[in-house]
Design a protein around this motif. Structure first.
Motif, PDB file in Angstrom:
ATOM      1  N   MET A   1     -46.388   0.771 -20.568  1.00  0.00           N
ATOM      2  CA  MET A   1     -47.431   0.338 -19.637  1.00  0.00           C
ATOM      3  C   MET A   1     -48.758   0.931 -20.098  1.00  0.00           C
ATOM      4  O   MET A   1     -48.844   2.138 -20.319  1.00  0.00           O
ATOM      5  N   LYS A  15     -51.912  -7.864 -18.132  1.00  0.00           N
ATOM      6  CA  LYS A  15     -50.749  -8.064 -17.252  1.00  0.00           C
ATOM      7  C   LYS A  15     -50.576  -9.559 -17.032  1.00  0.00           C
ATOM      8  O   LYS A  15     -51.540 -10.246 -16.658  1.00  0.00           O
ATOM      9  N   GLU A  16     -49.379 -10.040 -17.293  1.00  0.00           N
ATOM     10  CA  GLU A  16     -49.125 -11.455 -17.030  1.00  0.00           C
ATOM     11  C   GLU A  16     -48.899 -11.594 -15.528  1.00  0.00           C
ATOM     12  O   GLU A  16     -47.973 -10.980 -14.978  1.00  0.00           O
ATOM     13  N   ASN A  18     -47.738 -12.680 -12.027  1.00  0.00           N
ATOM     14  CA  ASN A  18     -46.642 -13.458 -11.438  1.00  0.00           C
ATOM     15  C   ASN A  18     -47.173 -14.219 -10.227  1.00  0.00           C
ATOM     16  O   ASN A  18     -48.335 -14.063  -9.831  1.00  0.00           O
ATOM     17  N   SER A  49     -39.585  -4.273  -9.969  1.00  0.00           N
ATOM     18  CA  SER A  49     -39.081  -5.635  -9.850  1.00  0.00           C
ATOM     19  C   SER A  49     -38.283  -5.731  -8.565  1.00  0.00           C
ATOM     20  O   SER A  49     -37.086  -5.495  -8.529  1.00  0.00           O
ATOM     21  N   ASP A 161     -37.486   4.798  -3.028  1.00  0.00           N
ATOM     22  CA  ASP A 161     -37.420   4.164  -4.354  1.00  0.00           C
ATOM     23  C   ASP A 161     -38.833   3.822  -4.852  1.00  0.00           C
ATOM     24  O   ASP A 161     -39.158   4.033  -6.017  1.00  0.00           O
ATOM     25  N   ALA A 164     -40.573   6.967  -5.912  1.00  0.00           N
ATOM     26  CA  ALA A 164     -40.041   7.427  -7.210  1.00  0.00           C
ATOM     27  C   ALA A 164     -40.642   6.609  -8.345  1.00  0.00           C
ATOM     28  O   ALA A 164     -41.071   7.147  -9.371  1.00  0.00           O
ATOM     29  N   HIS A 165     -40.700   5.300  -8.147  1.00  0.00           N
ATOM     30  CA  HIS A 165     -41.235   4.417  -9.185  1.00  0.00           C
ATOM     31  C   HIS A 165     -42.715   4.705  -9.450  1.00  0.00           C
ATOM     32  O   HIS A 165     -43.119   4.891 -10.604  1.00  0.00           O
ATOM     33  N   ARG A 168     -43.259   8.086 -11.136  1.00  0.00           N
ATOM     34  CA  ARG A 168     -42.793   8.115 -12.530  1.00  0.00           C
ATOM     35  C   ARG A 168     -43.744   7.344 -13.456  1.00  0.00           C
ATOM     36  O   ARG A 168     -44.068   7.765 -14.540  1.00  0.00           O
ATOM     37  N   VAL A 169     -44.181   6.185 -12.981  1.00  0.00           N
ATOM     38  CA  VAL A 169     -45.015   5.315 -13.824  1.00  0.00           C
ATOM     39  C   VAL A 169     -46.452   5.846 -13.932  1.00  0.00           C
ATOM     40  O   VAL A 169     -47.079   5.734 -14.983  1.00  0.00           O
TER      41      VAL A 169
ATOM     42  N   ASN B  25     -29.078   4.641  -7.390  1.00  0.00           N
ATOM     43  CA  ASN B  25     -30.201   3.695  -7.419  1.00  0.00           C
ATOM     44  C   ASN B  25     -31.479   4.366  -7.907  1.00  0.00           C
ATOM     45  O   ASN B  25     -32.223   3.810  -8.725  1.00  0.00           O
ATOM     46  N   LEU B  26     -31.698   5.584  -7.402  1.00  0.00           N
ATOM     47  CA  LEU B  26     -32.885   6.347  -7.819  1.00  0.00           C
ATOM     48  C   LEU B  26     -32.863   6.623  -9.320  1.00  0.00           C
ATOM     49  O   LEU B  26     -33.887   6.546  -9.990  1.00  0.00           O
ATOM     50  N   ILE B  29     -33.961   3.567 -11.016  1.00  0.00           N
ATOM     51  CA  ILE B  29     -35.414   3.360 -10.859  1.00  0.00           C
ATOM     52  C   ILE B  29     -36.187   4.247 -11.834  1.00  0.00           C
ATOM     53  O   ILE B  29     -37.143   3.802 -12.482  1.00  0.00           O
ATOM     54  N   LYS B  30     -35.743   5.475 -11.981  1.00  0.00           N
ATOM     55  CA  LYS B  30     -36.411   6.392 -12.922  1.00  0.00           C
ATOM     56  C   LYS B  30     -36.221   5.896 -14.356  1.00  0.00           C
ATOM     57  O   LYS B  30     -37.150   5.919 -15.163  1.00  0.00           O
ATOM     58  N   TYR B  32     -35.738   2.787 -15.248  1.00  0.00           N
ATOM     59  CA  TYR B  32     -36.543   1.572 -15.416  1.00  0.00           C
ATOM     60  C   TYR B  32     -38.035   1.912 -15.551  1.00  0.00           C
ATOM     61  O   TYR B  32     -38.750   1.309 -16.361  1.00  0.00           O
ATOM     62  N   ALA B  33     -38.485   2.896 -14.772  1.00  0.00           N
ATOM     63  CA  ALA B  33     -39.896   3.306 -14.857  1.00  0.00           C
ATOM     64  C   ALA B  33     -40.185   3.832 -16.269  1.00  0.00           C
ATOM     65  O   ALA B  33     -41.216   3.496 -16.858  1.00  0.00           O
ATOM     66  N   ASP B  34     -39.276   4.627 -16.788  1.00  0.00           N
ATOM     67  CA  ASP B  34     -39.466   5.148 -18.153  1.00  0.00           C
ATOM     68  C   ASP B  34     -39.452   4.001 -19.165  1.00  0.00           C
ATOM     69  O   ASP B  34     -40.196   4.006 -20.141  1.00  0.00           O
ATOM     70  N   ILE B  36     -40.364   0.786 -18.656  1.00  0.00           N
ATOM     71  CA  ILE B  36     -41.591  -0.027 -18.674  1.00  0.00           C
ATOM     72  C   ILE B  36     -42.796   0.770 -19.172  1.00  0.00           C
ATOM     73  O   ILE B  36     -43.752   0.201 -19.665  1.00  0.00           O
ATOM     74  N   LYS B  37     -42.716   2.089 -19.043  1.00  0.00           N
ATOM     75  CA  LYS B  37     -43.832   2.901 -19.558  1.00  0.00           C
ATOM     76  C   LYS B  37     -43.959   2.771 -21.069  1.00  0.00           C
ATOM     77  O   LYS B  37     -45.035   2.923 -21.635  1.00  0.00           O
ATOM     78  N   LYS B  39     -43.257   0.031 -22.703  1.00  0.00           N
ATOM     79  CA  LYS B  39     -43.559  -1.366 -23.055  1.00  0.00           C
ATOM     80  C   LYS B  39     -45.053  -1.658 -22.861  1.00  0.00           C
ATOM     81  O   LYS B  39     -45.721  -1.017 -22.048  1.00  0.00           O
ATOM     82  N   TRP B  44     -43.739  -5.906 -20.205  1.00  0.00           N
ATOM     83  CA  TRP B  44     -43.045  -5.643 -18.940  1.00  0.00           C
ATOM     84  C   TRP B  44     -43.421  -6.660 -17.868  1.00  0.00           C
ATOM     85  O   TRP B  44     -42.592  -7.044 -17.036  1.00  0.00           O
ATOM     86  N   SER B  45     -44.699  -7.116 -17.918  1.00  0.00           N
ATOM     87  CA  SER B  45     -45.107  -8.045 -16.852  1.00  0.00           C
ATOM     88  C   SER B  45     -44.487  -9.433 -17.045  1.00  0.00           C
ATOM     89  O   SER B  45     -44.238 -10.141 -16.072  1.00  0.00           O
ATOM     90  N   GLN B  48     -41.126  -9.057 -15.543  1.00  0.00           N
ATOM     91  CA  GLN B  48     -41.250  -9.010 -14.088  1.00  0.00           C
ATOM     92  C   GLN B  48     -41.573 -10.398 -13.533  1.00  0.00           C
ATOM     93  O   GLN B  48     -41.046 -10.804 -12.510  1.00  0.00           O
TER      94      GLN B  48
END
Lengths: 203, 63
Positions: A1, A15-16, A18, A49, A161, A164-165, A168-169, B25-26, B29-30, B32-34, B36-37, B39, B44-45, B48
């Protein structure tokens, strides 16, 4: 990202968009006063997502006429108010602290949920707003630090969630002191912070 | 009439399972976040967009 942060603007280039991004950009292009988008869509904006039934906004028109002008402009882009008969009713709903639901093309989902801020955090959201800039538009949102902390405060699985996302991002672009302040102010348990954000934030 | 089993439900077990599910699940998510970071925004978009556009059947804007 690829993120670039310059002061109160976050750039998310290339960003594409949506279908939801396009709808949101189309909607906010009608708003000629202060607003912020908060909650679920912000997580989606930054890559989660998942779906959402509504896009939440705090709005702060300078006066009633400005709000009515916005209501009148909705039909130009096929938006309509779902839960009020006319501008006055819509204004009353907002004034009493309820949400106004705006739909696109007659479809109930996703809808836009508009509110006047009724407590400090909501007012702060507008005062400390930031901008997210794409190649084709700009969206106002509230400070990410307060949004992450508030999601931890809400505490449902979905909110945790999202927190967290976002953490992290966006970790490298957040102000840790600001985040710690909100976490402390909202009295969020250390165990919740540790589990959701993946680390201890000494507050 | 068909007899259905009505086992005693352990709320303790259910809560434990709920927490286990959420933790798992968490973790995703972590992860997946890593993911997309690493990409580009374009990459990533686009991924998505495929997901989001499939869920929402939003008509093309009128303007």
């Amino acid at each position: 990202m690829e993120i670039e942060r310059k002061g109160k603007t976050i750039y998310l280039k290339n960003k594409e968009l949506n279908a939801l991004d396009k709808l949101v950009l189309d909607f906010v292009s009608l708003i000629k006063f202060d607003y912020v988008i908060i909650s679920g869509y912000v997580a989606i904006l930054f890559g989660r997502s998942r779906t959402t039934e509504d896009v939440d906004l705090f709005i702060n028109p300078r006066n009633k006429q400005e709000l009515f002008d916005f209501f009148d402009s909705l039909k130009t882009k096929d938006f309509s108010i779902m839960n009020a008969e006319n501008n006055e009713d819509a204004y009353e709903l907002l004034r009493e602290g309820s949400s106004l639901r705006i739909i696109f093309h007659g479809n109930i989902f996703p809808n836009f949920e508009l509110k006047f801020p009724k407590e400090t955090l909501g007012e702060l959201a507008l005062i400390n707003k930031i901008k997210v800039a794409f190649d084709h538009g700009i969206i106002n949102t509230s400070e990410l630090e307060s949004q992450i902390a508030y999601k931890l405060f809400l505490g449902s699985d979905k909110d945790l969630d999202d927190a967290a996302h976002l953490y992290r991002v966006l970790k490298e672009y957040l102000n840790p002191e600001e985040l710690k302040y909100y976490i402390k102010a909202m009295k969020i348990k250390k165990s919740v912070v540790r589990e959701s954000l993946g680390e201890d934030l000494e507050t | 009439m068909v007899k259905t089993l009505r086992p005693k439900i352990s709320l303790k077990e259910l809560r434990k399972e709920k927490r286990r599910n959420h933790r798992s699940n968490l973790e995703f998510i972590k992860f997946y976040a890593d993911y997309i970071k690493k990409k580009s925004n374009k990459e990533w978009s686009s991924e998505q967009k495929r997901f989001v556009d499939m869920i929402y059947n939003i008509p093309e804007k009128s303007s």
